[in-house]
Design a protein around this motif. Structure first.
Motif, PDB file in Angstrom:
ATOM      1  N   THR A 152      40.553   8.467  50.373  1.00 33.67           N
ATOM      2  CA  THR A 152      39.407   8.586  51.276  1.00 33.67           C
ATOM      3  C   THR A 152      39.396   9.983  51.875  1.00 33.67           C
ATOM      4  O   THR A 152      40.425  10.463  52.362  1.00 33.67           O
ATOM      5  CB  THR A 152      39.484   7.548  52.413  1.00 33.67           C
ATOM      6  OG1 THR A 152      39.477   6.234  51.858  1.00 33.67           O
ATOM      7  CG2 THR A 152      38.308   7.702  53.365  1.00 33.67           C
ATOM      8  N   ARG A 193      36.440   7.335  48.231  1.00 34.74           N
ATOM      9  CA  ARG A 193      35.335   7.353  49.187  1.00 34.74           C
ATOM     10  C   ARG A 193      35.268   8.721  49.869  1.00 34.74           C
ATOM     11  O   ARG A 193      36.304   9.306  50.172  1.00 34.74           O
ATOM     12  CB  ARG A 193      35.496   6.283  50.266  1.00 34.74           C
ATOM     13  CG  ARG A 193      35.432   4.864  49.766  1.00 34.74           C
ATOM     14  CD  ARG A 193      35.393   3.858  50.903  1.00 34.74           C
ATOM     15  NE  ARG A 193      36.557   3.945  51.783  1.00 34.74           N
ATOM     16  CZ  ARG A 193      36.517   4.332  53.060  1.00 34.74           C
ATOM     17  NH1 ARG A 193      35.373   4.694  53.630  1.00 34.74           N
ATOM     18  NH2 ARG A 193      37.619   4.353  53.793  1.00 34.74           N
ATOM     19  N   THR A 262      30.577   4.758  51.953  1.00 39.05           N
ATOM     20  CA  THR A 262      30.781   6.053  51.306  1.00 39.05           C
ATOM     21  C   THR A 262      29.456   6.804  51.245  1.00 39.05           C
ATOM     22  O   THR A 262      28.375   6.195  51.241  1.00 39.05           O
ATOM     23  CB  THR A 262      31.403   5.918  49.902  1.00 39.05           C
ATOM     24  OG1 THR A 262      31.887   7.182  49.477  1.00 39.05           O
ATOM     25  CG2 THR A 262      30.401   5.378  48.898  1.00 39.05           C
TER      26      THR A 262
END
Length: 274
Positions: A152, A193, A262
Protein backbone atom coordinates in the motif's frame (compact mmCIF):
# COMPACT_ATOMS: atom_id res chain seq x y z
CA UNK A 1 9.56 11.84 22.09
CA UNK A 2 8.43 8.64 20.37
CA UNK A 3 5.45 7.52 22.43
CA UNK A 4 2.26 8.18 20.50
CA UNK A 5 0.14 10.40 22.71
CA UNK A 6 -2.88 10.91 20.47
CA UNK A 7 -6.39 9.81 21.32
CA UNK A 8 -6.71 7.28 18.50
CA UNK A 9 -5.03 3.88 18.80
CA UNK A 10 -5.90 0.46 17.36
CA UNK A 11 -3.58 -2.01 19.10
CA UNK A 12 -1.98 -4.58 16.81
CA UNK A 13 -3.36 -3.14 13.59
CA UNK A 14 0.11 -3.09 11.98
CA UNK A 15 1.49 -6.22 13.65
CA UNK A 16 3.80 -7.98 11.21
CA UNK A 17 3.79 -5.03 8.80
CA UNK A 18 6.82 -3.06 7.62
CA UNK A 19 6.12 0.61 6.94
CA UNK A 20 8.42 3.21 5.43
CA UNK A 21 7.43 6.76 6.38
CA UNK A 22 9.18 9.66 4.64
CA UNK A 23 9.50 13.15 6.04
CA UNK A 24 9.31 11.51 9.46
CA UNK A 25 11.56 13.81 11.47
CA UNK A 26 8.71 16.13 12.48
CA UNK A 27 5.11 17.12 11.87
CA UNK A 28 2.63 14.78 10.20
CA UNK A 29 5.30 12.25 9.24
CA UNK A 30 6.54 11.92 12.79
CA UNK A 31 3.00 11.51 14.12
CA UNK A 32 2.22 8.81 11.52
CA UNK A 33 5.43 6.92 12.33
CA UNK A 34 4.76 7.08 16.06
CA UNK A 35 1.24 5.78 15.62
CA UNK A 36 2.18 2.88 13.32
CA UNK A 37 4.88 1.92 15.82
CA UNK A 38 2.36 2.08 18.67
CA UNK A 39 0.04 -0.17 16.66
CA UNK A 40 2.69 -2.88 16.33
CA UNK A 41 4.35 -2.02 13.02
CA UNK A 42 8.03 -2.06 12.15
CA UNK A 43 8.63 1.51 11.00
CA UNK A 44 11.52 2.80 8.91
CA UNK A 45 11.66 6.58 9.26
CA UNK A 46 13.24 8.50 6.39
CA UNK A 47 14.31 12.14 6.35
CA UNK A 48 17.27 14.20 5.22
CA UNK A 49 17.49 15.80 8.67
CA UNK A 50 19.63 13.91 11.20
CA UNK A 51 17.02 14.47 13.92
CA UNK A 52 15.07 11.59 12.38
CA UNK A 53 17.43 9.28 14.29
CA UNK A 54 16.19 10.68 17.60
CA UNK A 55 12.57 10.24 16.58
CA UNK A 56 13.18 6.60 15.64
CA UNK A 57 15.01 5.99 18.91
CA UNK A 58 12.06 7.40 20.84
CA UNK A 59 9.59 5.16 18.99
CA UNK A 60 11.77 2.11 19.60
CA UNK A 61 12.07 2.84 23.31
CA UNK A 62 8.32 3.47 23.63
CA UNK A 63 7.55 0.20 21.83
CA UNK A 64 9.82 -1.74 24.18
CA UNK A 65 8.28 -0.13 27.24
CA UNK A 66 4.70 -0.73 26.12
CA UNK A 67 5.23 -4.22 24.70
CA UNK A 68 3.13 -3.28 21.65
CA UNK A 69 5.40 -5.25 19.31
CA UNK A 70 6.42 -2.29 17.20
CA UNK A 71 9.96 -1.28 16.27
CA UNK A 72 11.67 1.66 14.59
CA UNK A 73 14.81 2.44 12.64
CA UNK A 74 15.88 5.42 10.56
CA UNK A 75 17.52 6.28 7.26
CA UNK A 76 18.98 9.68 6.41
CA UNK A 77 18.44 10.31 2.71
CA UNK A 78 17.62 13.13 0.30
CA UNK A 79 14.51 11.99 -1.54
CA UNK A 80 14.70 14.74 -4.14
CA UNK A 81 16.91 12.29 -6.07
CA UNK A 82 16.08 8.77 -7.21
CA UNK A 83 19.35 7.58 -5.64
CA UNK A 84 18.14 8.81 -2.26
CA UNK A 85 14.78 7.07 -2.66
CA UNK A 86 16.49 3.81 -3.64
CA UNK A 87 18.80 4.15 -0.65
CA UNK A 88 15.83 4.41 1.71
CA UNK A 89 13.91 1.49 0.21
CA UNK A 90 17.01 -0.72 0.03
CA UNK A 91 17.76 -0.02 3.68
CA UNK A 92 14.25 -1.14 4.65
CA UNK A 93 14.55 -4.27 2.52
CA UNK A 94 17.96 -5.11 3.97
CA UNK A 95 16.57 -4.82 7.49
CA UNK A 96 13.14 -6.43 7.06
CA UNK A 97 13.09 -8.19 3.68
CA UNK A 98 9.88 -6.49 2.56
CA UNK A 99 7.95 -3.21 2.51
CA UNK A 100 4.22 -3.45 3.14
CA UNK A 101 3.42 0.24 3.43
CA UNK A 102 5.01 3.39 2.03
CA UNK A 103 3.79 6.76 3.33
CA UNK A 104 5.12 9.62 1.19
CA UNK A 105 5.02 12.72 3.35
CA UNK A 106 7.88 14.90 2.05
CA UNK A 107 6.84 18.30 0.73
CA UNK A 108 5.64 21.72 1.76
CA UNK A 109 5.56 25.29 0.58
CA UNK A 110 8.97 26.95 0.71
CA UNK A 111 7.90 30.48 -0.24
CA UNK A 112 4.54 32.25 -0.03
CA UNK A 113 4.05 34.87 -2.75
CA UNK A 114 2.01 35.73 -5.86
CA UNK A 115 3.08 33.71 -8.88
CA UNK A 116 4.66 36.69 -10.63
CA UNK A 117 7.00 37.07 -7.65
CA UNK A 118 8.53 33.59 -8.13
CA UNK A 119 11.69 33.45 -10.20
CA UNK A 120 12.80 30.39 -12.17
CA UNK A 121 14.97 29.01 -9.37
CA UNK A 122 12.21 29.22 -6.77
CA UNK A 123 9.68 27.53 -9.06
CA UNK A 124 12.06 24.64 -9.75
CA UNK A 125 12.86 24.24 -6.04
CA UNK A 126 9.18 24.10 -5.12
CA UNK A 127 8.54 21.37 -7.70
CA UNK A 128 11.61 19.38 -6.65
CA UNK A 129 10.58 19.58 -3.01
CA UNK A 130 6.90 18.67 -3.28
CA UNK A 131 6.65 16.35 -6.30
CA UNK A 132 9.88 14.47 -6.86
CA UNK A 133 10.28 12.83 -3.42
CA UNK A 134 6.88 11.17 -3.88
CA UNK A 135 7.51 10.29 -7.53
CA UNK A 136 10.95 8.81 -6.85
CA UNK A 137 9.86 6.92 -3.72
CA UNK A 138 6.91 5.33 -5.51
CA UNK A 139 9.22 4.19 -8.30
CA UNK A 140 11.85 2.91 -5.86
CA UNK A 141 9.44 0.79 -3.81
CA UNK A 142 7.48 -0.61 -6.75
CA UNK A 143 9.78 -3.54 -7.68
CA UNK A 144 9.67 -4.94 -4.15
CA UNK A 145 5.88 -4.58 -3.88
CA UNK A 146 5.36 -6.13 -7.30
CA UNK A 147 7.61 -9.05 -6.38
CA UNK A 148 5.67 -9.74 -3.18
CA UNK A 149 2.34 -9.03 -4.97
CA UNK A 150 1.13 -6.78 -2.17
CA UNK A 151 1.62 -3.34 -0.72
CA UNK A 152 0.00 0.00 0.00
CA UNK A 153 1.27 3.45 -0.93
CA UNK A 154 -0.23 6.47 0.81
CA UNK A 155 0.73 9.82 -0.69
CA UNK A 156 0.27 13.00 1.33
CA UNK A 157 -0.98 15.63 -1.10
CA UNK A 158 -2.74 18.91 -0.25
CA UNK A 159 -6.00 20.79 -0.77
CA UNK A 160 -3.76 23.72 -1.76
CA UNK A 161 -4.13 22.63 -5.39
CA UNK A 162 -6.74 25.39 -5.24
CA UNK A 163 -5.25 28.16 -3.16
CA UNK A 164 -3.37 31.40 -3.35
CA UNK A 165 0.26 32.55 -3.19
CA UNK A 166 1.78 29.11 -3.81
CA UNK A 167 1.11 28.21 -7.43
CA UNK A 168 4.27 26.08 -7.92
CA UNK A 169 3.45 24.07 -4.77
CA UNK A 170 -0.12 23.64 -6.02
CA UNK A 171 1.22 22.36 -9.34
CA UNK A 172 3.48 19.89 -7.53
CA UNK A 173 0.63 18.54 -5.42
CA UNK A 174 -1.58 18.33 -8.50
CA UNK A 175 1.14 16.08 -9.86
CA UNK A 176 0.95 13.95 -6.72
CA UNK A 177 -2.81 13.58 -7.23
CA UNK A 178 -2.33 12.51 -10.86
CA UNK A 179 0.43 10.11 -9.88
CA UNK A 180 -1.80 8.55 -7.21
CA UNK A 181 -4.72 7.91 -9.52
CA UNK A 182 -2.70 6.80 -12.53
CA UNK A 183 -0.46 4.42 -10.59
CA UNK A 184 -3.43 3.01 -8.68
CA UNK A 185 -5.09 2.04 -11.94
CA UNK A 186 -1.86 0.53 -13.26
CA UNK A 187 -1.07 -1.73 -10.30
CA UNK A 188 -4.50 -2.56 -8.84
CA UNK A 189 -4.50 -5.96 -10.52
CA UNK A 190 -1.11 -6.80 -9.03
CA UNK A 191 -1.99 -6.56 -5.36
CA UNK A 192 -1.01 -2.94 -4.70
CA UNK A 193 -3.20 -0.08 -3.49
CA UNK A 194 -2.28 3.58 -4.06
CA UNK A 195 -4.21 6.27 -2.21
CA UNK A 196 -3.70 9.80 -0.91
CA UNK A 197 -4.89 12.26 1.66
CA UNK A 198 -5.11 15.98 0.93
CA UNK A 199 -4.51 17.85 4.19
CA UNK A 200 -5.65 21.39 4.74
CA UNK A 201 -4.09 23.84 7.16
CA UNK A 202 -2.59 21.99 10.13
CA UNK A 203 -1.43 23.26 13.50
CA UNK A 204 2.03 21.95 14.36
CA UNK A 205 4.90 22.85 16.69
CA UNK A 206 7.57 25.17 15.26
CA UNK A 207 9.64 23.28 12.70
CA UNK A 208 13.05 22.15 13.93
CA UNK A 209 14.36 22.25 10.36
CA UNK A 210 12.90 25.07 8.28
CA UNK A 211 11.74 24.53 4.70
CA UNK A 212 12.81 28.00 3.67
CA UNK A 213 13.47 31.52 4.91
CA UNK A 214 11.02 33.19 7.28
CA UNK A 215 8.89 36.03 5.92
CA UNK A 216 10.73 39.21 6.83
CA UNK A 217 9.30 42.23 5.08
CA UNK A 218 5.79 43.53 5.71
CA UNK A 219 4.88 42.49 2.18
CA UNK A 220 6.11 38.92 2.67
CA UNK A 221 4.22 38.65 5.95
CA UNK A 222 1.06 39.88 4.25
CA UNK A 223 1.45 37.29 1.48
CA UNK A 224 1.75 34.54 4.09
CA UNK A 225 -1.18 35.85 6.13
CA UNK A 226 -3.33 35.79 3.01
CA UNK A 227 -2.72 32.03 2.80
CA UNK A 228 -3.77 31.56 6.43
CA UNK A 229 -6.91 33.66 5.94
CA UNK A 230 -7.90 31.84 2.76
CA UNK A 231 -7.26 28.43 4.35
CA UNK A 232 -9.51 29.12 7.32
CA UNK A 233 -12.20 30.73 5.18
CA UNK A 234 -12.26 27.79 2.74
CA UNK A 235 -12.76 25.32 5.59
CA UNK A 236 -16.33 24.64 6.65
CA UNK A 237 -15.07 24.25 10.21
CA UNK A 238 -13.22 27.60 10.09
CA UNK A 239 -10.08 26.31 11.77
CA UNK A 240 -6.82 24.50 11.22
CA UNK A 241 -6.63 20.77 11.88
CA UNK A 242 -4.37 18.96 14.34
CA UNK A 243 -1.54 16.53 13.66
CA UNK A 244 -3.69 13.74 15.12
CA UNK A 245 -6.52 14.63 12.75
CA UNK A 246 -4.12 14.32 9.81
CA UNK A 247 -2.39 11.15 10.97
CA UNK A 248 -5.63 9.24 11.62
CA UNK A 249 -6.85 8.99 7.98
CA UNK A 250 -3.33 8.34 6.70
CA UNK A 251 -2.93 5.40 9.06
CA UNK A 252 -6.41 4.11 8.25
CA UNK A 253 -5.72 4.18 4.51
CA UNK A 254 -2.39 2.42 5.10
CA UNK A 255 -4.08 -0.38 7.04
CA UNK A 256 -5.88 -3.50 5.85
CA UNK A 257 -9.12 -1.89 7.02
CA UNK A 258 -9.02 0.16 3.80
CA UNK A 259 -8.50 -2.87 1.55
CA UNK A 260 -11.26 -1.79 -0.87
CA UNK A 261 -9.98 1.77 -1.23
CA UNK A 262 -7.58 2.65 -4.04
CA UNK A 263 -7.10 5.55 -6.42
CA UNK A 264 -8.85 7.87 -3.96
CA UNK A 265 -7.68 11.27 -2.72
CA UNK A 266 -9.30 12.03 0.63
CA UNK A 267 -9.56 15.71 1.57
CA UNK A 268 -8.76 16.20 5.26
CA UNK A 269 -9.42 19.90 5.51
CA UNK A 270 -12.57 20.54 7.51
CA UNK A 271 -14.77 20.51 4.41
CA UNK A 272 -12.47 22.31 1.98
CA UNK A 273 -12.22 20.18 -1.16
CA UNK A 274 -9.29 22.06 -2.71
Amino acid sequence: MGAYSGQFITPGRFAGKVAVVTGAAQGIGQKVAERIGAEGGSVVLVDRADIVQDVAKGIQEAAQESGCGGSASSVTADLESFAGAEQAVNAALALHGRVDVLVNNVGGTIWARPFEEYDEEKIEREIRRSLFPTLWSCRAVLPAMLAQESGTIVNVSSVATRGMHRVPYAAAKGGVNALTQSLAMEVAGRGIRVVATAPGGTEAPPRKVKRGPEAESATEKAWHQAIVNQTVESSFLKRYGTLDEQAAPIVFLASDEASYVTGSILPVAGGDLG
